[in-house]
Structure formats: structure tokens, C-alpha cells
Design an enzyme around this catalytic site. Sequence first.
Site, PDB file in Angstrom:
ATOM      1  N   ASP A 179       6.002  -4.426  -0.788  1.00  0.00           N
ATOM      2  CA  ASP A 179       5.787  -3.028  -0.409  1.00  0.00           C
ATOM      3  C   ASP A 179       7.116  -2.301  -0.212  1.00  0.00           C
ATOM      4  OD1 ASP A 179       2.619  -2.738   0.620  1.00  0.00           O
ATOM      5  OD2 ASP A 179       3.439  -4.760   0.708  1.00  0.00           O
ATOM      6  N   HIS A 224      -8.456  -5.292   1.623  1.00  0.00           N
ATOM      7  CA  HIS A 224      -8.386  -5.166   3.084  1.00  0.00           C
ATOM      8  C   HIS A 224      -9.320  -4.085   3.618  1.00  0.00           C
ATOM      9  CE1 HIS A 224      -4.896  -7.752   2.975  1.00  0.00           C
ATOM     10  NE2 HIS A 224      -4.245  -6.910   2.200  1.00  0.00           N
ATOM     11  N   HIS A 265      -2.773 -11.235   4.622  1.00  0.00           N
ATOM     12  CA  HIS A 265      -3.042 -11.775   3.290  1.00  0.00           C
ATOM     13  C   HIS A 265      -3.458 -13.243   3.352  1.00  0.00           C
ATOM     14  CE1 HIS A 265       0.002  -8.519   2.648  1.00  0.00           C
ATOM     15  NE2 HIS A 265      -0.962  -8.124   1.848  1.00  0.00           N
ATOM     16  N   GLY A 279      -1.989  -3.041  -1.033  1.00  0.00           N
ATOM     17  CA  GLY A 279      -2.840  -3.922  -1.809  1.00  0.00           C
ATOM     18  C   GLY A 279      -4.280  -3.767  -1.386  1.00  0.00           C
ATOM     19  N   SER A 280      -5.198  -3.956  -2.309  1.00  0.00           N
ATOM     20  CA  SER A 280      -6.621  -3.862  -1.994  1.00  0.00           C
ATOM     21  C   SER A 280      -7.123  -5.210  -1.461  1.00  0.00           C
ATOM     22  CB  SER A 280      -7.395  -3.445  -3.236  1.00  0.00           C
ATOM     23  OG  SER A 280      -6.962  -2.165  -3.672  1.00  0.00           O
TER      24      SER A 280
END
Length: 330
Positions: free
Chosen positions: A110, A55, A219, A52-53
Amino acid sequence: MKKIINDKKNLLTDMLSGYAKSHKDRVVLEGNILYRKNKKDPKKVAVIIGNGSGHEPAMIDLVGEGLFDANVCGQIFTAPSSVEMIKAVKKLHDYGHKDILILVSSHEGDILNAKMTLMLAKAEGIEPKMVVLWDDVSSAPKGMETERRGSAGLFFPFKVVCGAAEDGMNIDDLIRLAEKVRDNTRALSTAISGGTNPETGLKMFELPEDEIEVGMGVHGESGAHRMKLPTAHELVEYMLDIIVEDKPFVKGDDVLVLVNNAGSLTYLELYTIYDEIEKYLNKRGINVVRNWVGTYVTTQEMAGFSIALCKSDDEILKYYDYKADGPLFR
């Protein structure tokens, strides 16, 4: 929320477009997938990551020589779909890579999407393999390591495995090495204030001015518990007591150390933290053979940090030191 952005619907495409243009000597962008421009010998194992973006610099800065061959970028804090992942697998297969390894951070989405990618690939006559990686001691108790989530400590297996793949190690030994580094790594995080989700504009969590939260996820997942804001010395000692006992790390061990900035900590704080880490480990006869202090995996502007230790040996150190050429390592 104050962020300098355009339409919230285009956060990922806007960022990747600018990133690819600024690093066009190192990466090629196709859709939401970054490929290394200087391709690896196809006889060697290709290594890919999907994440996921939100990070950054992880994992976009880890594509390049001695690093990942491809990074499939999901939406903000969302794993890329198997449909997106299979595009990268097929592309690398078209380059000539018979063996492809997917490194997976241990989060439910994931893992599910990576498993589905293996199924889709098999239908195409391609047989990639995957390794699930975890490190966060706060997310499951000792003895239940497979239930733990991935966090900043995955810095170590990513760097080591990608280096070994560049050196020509076969896929079965890469899997063995990934599991070895994973099982030698422990990490714990602390947050002193929350970031905001750029898609919703909402704060991830709130903390009183005099409190911190220990064990936050990447997250913004809630931590193990809250405590009053201590000194750097007290906090590092508290965190390392947990990390060192969990492995355990003992006198005479050689370790790699990571101090990761979760988003908006200053150098003043980061290097004070590292100073306390060295003093703690030296006092116990644990040898720091390598350290990395900086911004690696973030949760937007969340203020906080992670400490990760990896017990090292000659094999791990060889590939940790292996030449890399990407924006994060040069």
C-alpha cells in the site's frame, strides 16, 4: 472451501457490480473504483483510499457523504496498483478538487503504490498528499510505532478525517488531524479459527480446537503468540492490559471504543466482549464516550475480533460525530 461464487478470476468484478447496483443512490462504479454519487464541494479536500478486497464491508461501505470520495479496490488481499490509484486522483482533480489526500494503511504494498501514485500525479501537474496510518500493537514493539501495520483501529482516523474534510478543513490540518488520531489509537486482534482465501481455496491458518492466536493481521498474518482458549473476561483483560499500557491510557481519559468482528463471530460473543471492555475501563476510571460494535473490517470468514481504543478530545469527537451517509453509517 465452500463459497457461493462464480469464476475465481472475476471475484472482484462480480462483487463490485452487485454492490454498485444495490447502492446506486450512493455510489458510482468505474472499473474497480467506487466514487460517491453525491459529490463534495470541489473547494473542499477530496479524500481517497486504496485497499485490497476481501475485507468487506471495509472499505466499500465507507464511500459517501462525510466519508471517502473514492475507494480504489484492489484484488483479494492485494493493494491496488499506482496505475489504478492515479485514475481516481485524476478523476477527482477533473471534478475540480485542487487538494487530494490519500489515507494509507501501513502495509508495504500500500505504501509503495501510494508513493508511486504521488510521482505519477506530479507528472500530470497534480500534487496530492498522503498520510500513512498504523495501530496494531502486536506488529512492532513500543517505540517502533512507525513499523506497525494498519488494522481495525484505522476506523477512527478514517471516520474523523473524512468528517473534517466534509466540514471544509484544509489539507495541512487534515494531515495533522490524521496523525493525531493515529497516534492516539491502539488496536489488538485475536483469532479463534482461520478463514479461507477465495482465490486459492486454501485455509489461511489452522488452530487446535482449544487454542487461539493473539495479534493476527487483517490478511491472516500470523499473530504474536498462541494460548489456550480463555473466558471472555480473561481474554479481554489480557488484551486490554497490552493496549492500555502501550499508549498508555490513564484515569480520566476519554476514549472511543471499537469492537470489530473479523468475519464470523456472533452477536452473543461481540456484546459479551464489549461488556467486559466497559467493566475493565470503568474500573480504571477511563471514560467510554463513544462505542461501535459490529462488522467493519473482515478477513473473509475468519472467526475473531479486534479491540481498538482511541484517546479522544473535543476536536476528535466533533468529527467522529460528523454526519455521514454511507452503507456503514447512516
